[in-house]
Design a protein around this motif. Structure first.
Motif, PDB file in Angstrom:
ATOM      1  N   LYS A 132      -3.871   0.620   7.280  1.00 54.93           N
ATOM      2  CA  LYS A 132      -4.035   0.110   5.906  1.00 54.93           C
ATOM      3  C   LYS A 132      -3.482  -1.307   5.816  1.00 54.93           C
ATOM      4  O   LYS A 132      -4.068  -2.174   5.181  1.00 54.93           O
ATOM      5  CB  LYS A 132      -3.313   1.032   4.913  1.00 54.93           C
ATOM      6  CG  LYS A 132      -4.034   2.344   4.694  1.00 54.93           C
ATOM      7  CD  LYS A 132      -3.327   3.217   3.676  1.00 54.93           C
ATOM      8  CE  LYS A 132      -2.245   4.037   4.323  1.00 54.93           C
ATOM      9  NZ  LYS A 132      -1.610   4.999   3.413  1.00 54.93           N
ATOM     10  N   PHE A 148       0.804  -1.224   0.000  1.00 53.60           N
ATOM     11  CA  PHE A 148       0.000   0.000   0.000  1.00 53.60           C
ATOM     12  C   PHE A 148       0.836   1.273   0.000  1.00 53.60           C
ATOM     13  O   PHE A 148       0.356   2.331  -0.371  1.00 53.60           O
ATOM     14  CB  PHE A 148      -0.948   0.026   1.198  1.00 53.60           C
ATOM     15  CG  PHE A 148      -2.211  -0.759   0.961  1.00 53.60           C
ATOM     16  CD1 PHE A 148      -2.930  -0.588  -0.205  1.00 53.60           C
ATOM     17  CD2 PHE A 148      -2.666  -1.656   1.899  1.00 53.60           C
ATOM     18  CE1 PHE A 148      -4.091  -1.303  -0.438  1.00 53.60           C
ATOM     19  CE2 PHE A 148      -3.824  -2.376   1.682  1.00 53.60           C
ATOM     20  CZ  PHE A 148      -4.538  -2.202   0.513  1.00 53.60           C
ATOM     21  N   GLY A 192       6.830  -0.463   2.668  1.00 51.35           N
ATOM     22  CA  GLY A 192       7.082  -1.876   2.364  1.00 51.35           C
ATOM     23  C   GLY A 192       7.154  -2.757   3.596  1.00 51.35           C
ATOM     24  O   GLY A 192       8.049  -3.605   3.727  1.00 51.35           O
ATOM     25  N   CYS A 193       6.211  -2.608   4.509  1.00 54.94           N
ATOM     26  CA  CYS A 193       6.240  -3.387   5.753  1.00 54.94           C
ATOM     27  C   CYS A 193       6.142  -4.882   5.475  1.00 54.94           C
ATOM     28  O   CYS A 193       5.417  -5.312   4.577  1.00 54.94           O
ATOM     29  CB  CYS A 193       5.073  -2.986   6.648  1.00 54.94           C
ATOM     30  SG  CYS A 193       5.203  -1.288   7.184  1.00 54.94           S
ATOM     31  N   LEU A 218       2.022  -2.593  12.084  1.00 53.36           N
ATOM     32  CA  LEU A 218       1.463  -2.233  10.782  1.00 53.36           C
ATOM     33  C   LEU A 218       0.558  -1.027  10.999  1.00 53.36           C
ATOM     34  O   LEU A 218       0.042  -0.831  12.099  1.00 53.36           O
ATOM     35  CB  LEU A 218       0.610  -3.376  10.212  1.00 53.36           C
ATOM     36  CG  LEU A 218       1.318  -4.689   9.868  1.00 53.36           C
ATOM     37  CD1 LEU A 218       0.281  -5.712   9.412  1.00 53.36           C
ATOM     38  CD2 LEU A 218       2.363  -4.487   8.784  1.00 53.36           C
ATOM     39  N   ALA A 261       3.074   5.743   6.936  1.00 56.68           N
ATOM     40  CA  ALA A 261       2.782   5.684   8.370  1.00 56.68           C
ATOM     41  C   ALA A 261       3.993   5.347   9.224  1.00 56.68           C
ATOM     42  O   ALA A 261       4.122   5.827  10.348  1.00 56.68           O
ATOM     43  CB  ALA A 261       1.675   4.674   8.611  1.00 56.68           C
ATOM     44  N   HIS A 262       4.904   4.524   8.699  1.00 56.41           N
ATOM     45  CA  HIS A 262       6.030   4.140   9.558  1.00 56.41           C
ATOM     46  C   HIS A 262       7.085   5.222   9.659  1.00 56.41           C
ATOM     47  O   HIS A 262       7.829   5.275  10.637  1.00 56.41           O
ATOM     48  CB  HIS A 262       6.630   2.811   9.109  1.00 56.41           C
ATOM     49  CG  HIS A 262       5.845   1.679   9.684  1.00 56.41           C
ATOM     50  ND1 HIS A 262       5.779   1.455  11.037  1.00 56.41           N
ATOM     51  CD2 HIS A 262       5.043   0.775   9.116  1.00 56.41           C
ATOM     52  CE1 HIS A 262       4.986   0.429  11.272  1.00 56.41           C
ATOM     53  NE2 HIS A 262       4.521   0.000  10.118  1.00 56.41           N
TER      54      HIS A 262
END
Ligand code: SF4
Length: 311
Positions: free
Chosen positions: A45, A10, A14-15, A42, A172-173
């Motif tokens: 999303k 998403f 790249g989690c 995570l 987000a991260h």
């Protein structure tokens, strides 16, 4: 046991996560604790990635156009039809287009397929439009055609200048590292024509008129030089005098009319960043998709270099 490793596509964080497939559906999902980006977490999303996998409109097989109509086909049939079409075409006339939604490993594999197997140099993706301004701008200023900032450096920053990037929502991260930094006392200067979800983290939030970043950045650089806010040794750096001379026309009196920010507000932001090293400068598509994006990115890199920070 959840043991099928995969990557959330998403966003470019790249989690890494593990999924447990059961009867064609995802029965369970969990983040990878050892991954350097997701580190066991995570965003919303990522946690909600599975509905897309089971959506009724999702393609479940390859499609081949037969007599003008797309028809479902097996993977063997689709790959064999692709190979046969490629073999009938001169390699130099074949173009391979990748996607920013694929992983680094998939992009690498695609480039290998294009260059080493098909034999075409024509590899492209939408990234060309973003990097067209970024690569020359950073090469000209920092000498490196990309950012060297690590996630750990973001979390350990003393101050940040974040321009045209809705980081908290889109990456987000990186957003979570910004939050960690703020909890440790980092001062965030956010700049965006609109209020974004960065607002709760920002000590200063400036809202220039769209497309005017170059004007206030030039004034910020002049302000740093005039007030000697720069880091130790900066005046001895190559290009310092040329930069100083190029900023002669950056007039604080005209700034508000040009971009909607007062000279005082821009200077205050520069003072906060100078007083709180190390500085991290970040920018997003709001900068990269402006008409003056190359010069704007160079100006952002100049701010980072003047204050001894990273971009
Ligand atoms: S930050 Fe969220 S959307 Fe982005 S890769 Fe990670 S889980 Fe997916």
């Amino acid at each position: 046991m959840i043991d099928f490793p995969t990557t959330c596509g998403f966003c470019s964080c790249g989690c890494a996560l593990y999924v447990e497939p059961t009867k064609g559906r995802v029965a369970a999902l969990c983040p990878s604790a050892n991954h350097p980006v997701s580190a066991g977490r995570l965003c919303i999303k990522g946690w909600n990635a599975t509905p897309a996998l089971v959506n009724d409109q999702r393609l479940r097989t390859p499609l081949i156009r037969k007599q003008g109509k797309l028809e479902s086909a097996s993977w063997e049939e689709a790959i064999s039809a692709t190979v046969s079409a490629l073999k009938q075409t001169e390699p130099a006339r074949i173009g391979v287009i990748g996607s920013a939604k694929t992983t680094n490993e998939e992009c690498y594999q695609l480039a290998k397929l294009a260059r080493d197997v098909i034999g075409t140099p024509n590899v492209d993706s939408a990234c060309r439009f973003y990097d067209a301004s970024l690569i020359p701008a950073l090469l000209d200023t920092t000498g490196v055609p990309g950012s060297q900032i690590t996630l750990d450096a973001v979390a350990a920053a003393g101050s940040m200048l974040i321009v045209g990037a809705n980081v908290m929502e889109q990456l987000a991260h990186i957003g979570s590292r910004i939050q960690d930094a703020v909890e440790n006392g980092c001062k965030v200067v956010a700049v965006d024509p609109r209020v974004s979800r960065l607002a709760p983290q920002a000590g200063i939030f400036l809202h220039p008129m769209p497309g005017t970043d170059l004007a206030w950045l030039r004034y910020m650089a002049k302000s740093i030089i005039d007030r000697q806010l720069y880091a130790e040794g900066v005046p001895e750096m190559p290009g310092f005098e040329e930069l100083r001379a190029s900023l002669e026309g950056a007039d604080g009196a005209r700034l508000e009319g040009e971009c909607g920010l007062t000279a005082e507000a821009v200077t205050e932001a520069a003072q906060v960043m100078a007083a709180n090293p190390p500085l991290i400068v970040m920018f997003g598509l709001g900068v990269m998709q402006q008409a003056e994006s190359t010069r704007t990115i160079m100006a952002l890199a100049d701010i980072a270099l003047l204050l001894g920070g990273q971009v």
